[in-house]
Design an enzyme around this catalytic site. Structure first.
Site, PDB file in Angstrom:
ATOM      1  CB  CYS A  57      -6.851  31.585  12.618  1.00 29.80           C
ATOM      2  SG  CYS A  57      -5.295  32.315  12.349  1.00 29.80           S
ATOM      3  CD  GLU A  59      -6.268  27.045  11.605  1.00 30.88           C
ATOM      4  OE1 GLU A  59      -6.927  28.200  11.497  1.00 30.88           O
ATOM      5  OE2 GLU A  59      -5.372  26.891  10.972  1.00 30.88           O
ATOM      6  CB  CYS A  94      -1.002  31.077  11.862  1.00 28.15           C
ATOM      7  SG  CYS A  94      -2.065  31.408  13.254  1.00 28.15           S
ATOM      8  CB  CYS A  97      -3.724  28.387  14.897  1.00 28.55           C
ATOM      9  SG  CYS A  97      -4.830  29.697  14.760  1.00 28.55           S
TER      10      CYS A  97
HETATM   11  N1  THU Z   1      -5.994  31.745   8.332  1.00 32.32           N
HETATM   12  C1  THU Z   1      -6.702  31.150   9.094  1.00 32.32           C
HETATM   13  O1  THU Z   1      -7.889  31.043   9.658  1.00 32.32           O
HETATM   14  N2  THU Z   1      -6.076  29.912   9.488  1.00 32.32           N
HETATM   15  C2  THU Z   1      -4.841  29.559   8.933  1.00 32.32           C
HETATM   16  O2  THU Z   1      -4.342  28.145   9.216  1.00 32.32           O
HETATM   17  C3  THU Z   1      -4.017  30.537   8.047  1.00 32.32           C
HETATM   18  C4  THU Z   1      -4.607  31.798   7.876  1.00 32.32           C
HETATM   19  C5  THU Z   1      -6.632  33.226   7.939  1.00 32.32           C
HETATM   20  C6  THU Z   1      -6.223  34.327   8.906  1.00 32.32           C
HETATM   21  C7  THU Z   1      -6.565  35.483   7.814  1.00 32.32           C
HETATM   22  O3  THU Z   1      -7.980  35.775   7.892  1.00 32.32           O
HETATM   23  C8  THU Z   1      -6.545  34.745   6.393  1.00 32.32           C
HETATM   24  O4  THU Z   1      -6.424  33.424   6.845  1.00 32.32           O
HETATM   25  C9  THU Z   1      -5.311  35.145   5.866  1.00 32.32           C
HETATM   26  O5  THU Z   1      -4.181  35.186   6.543  1.00 32.32           O
END
Ligand code: THU
Length: 139
Positions: A57, A59, A94, A97
């Site tokens: 992610c 974050e 998530c 994170c």
């Molecule tokens: N994702 C993030 O980068 N941050 C979040 O807060 C939620 C989800 C990304 C993970 C994945 O690459 C995509 O978003 C879909 O879940």
């Protein structure tokens, strides 16, 4: 405590960082920007992988980017996410994170969700991850 100008700039940095998202599988693009206690900003994007599991992610990339540069004290993180073919939406971090944030950040650390408008949703880490397990549990 970040000023309103710092909060606005952090949100802009997250929106800008999102442009570099590598998300060919979910088509959900996320950018994050973290403000260090000494006033620096580090950014990250989500980086996906064909095997899915190794994806990370935005974050965590932002935090790890800062930690790799020797920073461990943080004030706030801004997050900007949304589908590649749609508008930005308020994108909460998530669970994984949140746990990574708990490793480095105090309970009053600010988590800012931006949809690109003036309307920024503000939370504390304590609010989004109550009763967390952290470094203090291992002392
Ligand atoms: N994702 C993030 O980068 N941050 C979040 O807060 C939620 C989800 C990304 C993970 C994945 O690459 C995509 O978003 C879909 O879940």
């Amino acid at each position: 405590m970040p000023t309103n100008i710092q909060i606005s700039e952090l949100c802009q940095a997250a929106v800008y960082a999102r442009n570099k998202s590598y998300s060919p599988y979910s088509h959900f693009r996320v950018g994050a920007a973290v403000l260090t206690s000494d006033g620096n900003v580090y950014t990250g994007t989500n980086v996906e992988n064909a095997a899915y599991g190794p994806s990370v992610c935005a974050e965590r990339v932002a935090i790890f980017n800062a930690v790799s540069d020797g920073k461990r004290d943080f004030e706030a993180i801004a997050i900007a996410g949304g589908p590649s073919n749609g508008a930005l939406q308020f994108c909460p971090p998530c669970g994984v994170c949140r746990q990574v944030l708990a490793e480095f950040c105090k309970p009053n650390f600010l988590i800012l969700l931006t949809d690109g408008s003036e309307d920024v949703k503000r939370y504390t880490l304590a609010k989004l991850l109550p009763e967390s397990f952290g470094p203090d549990n291992l002392k």
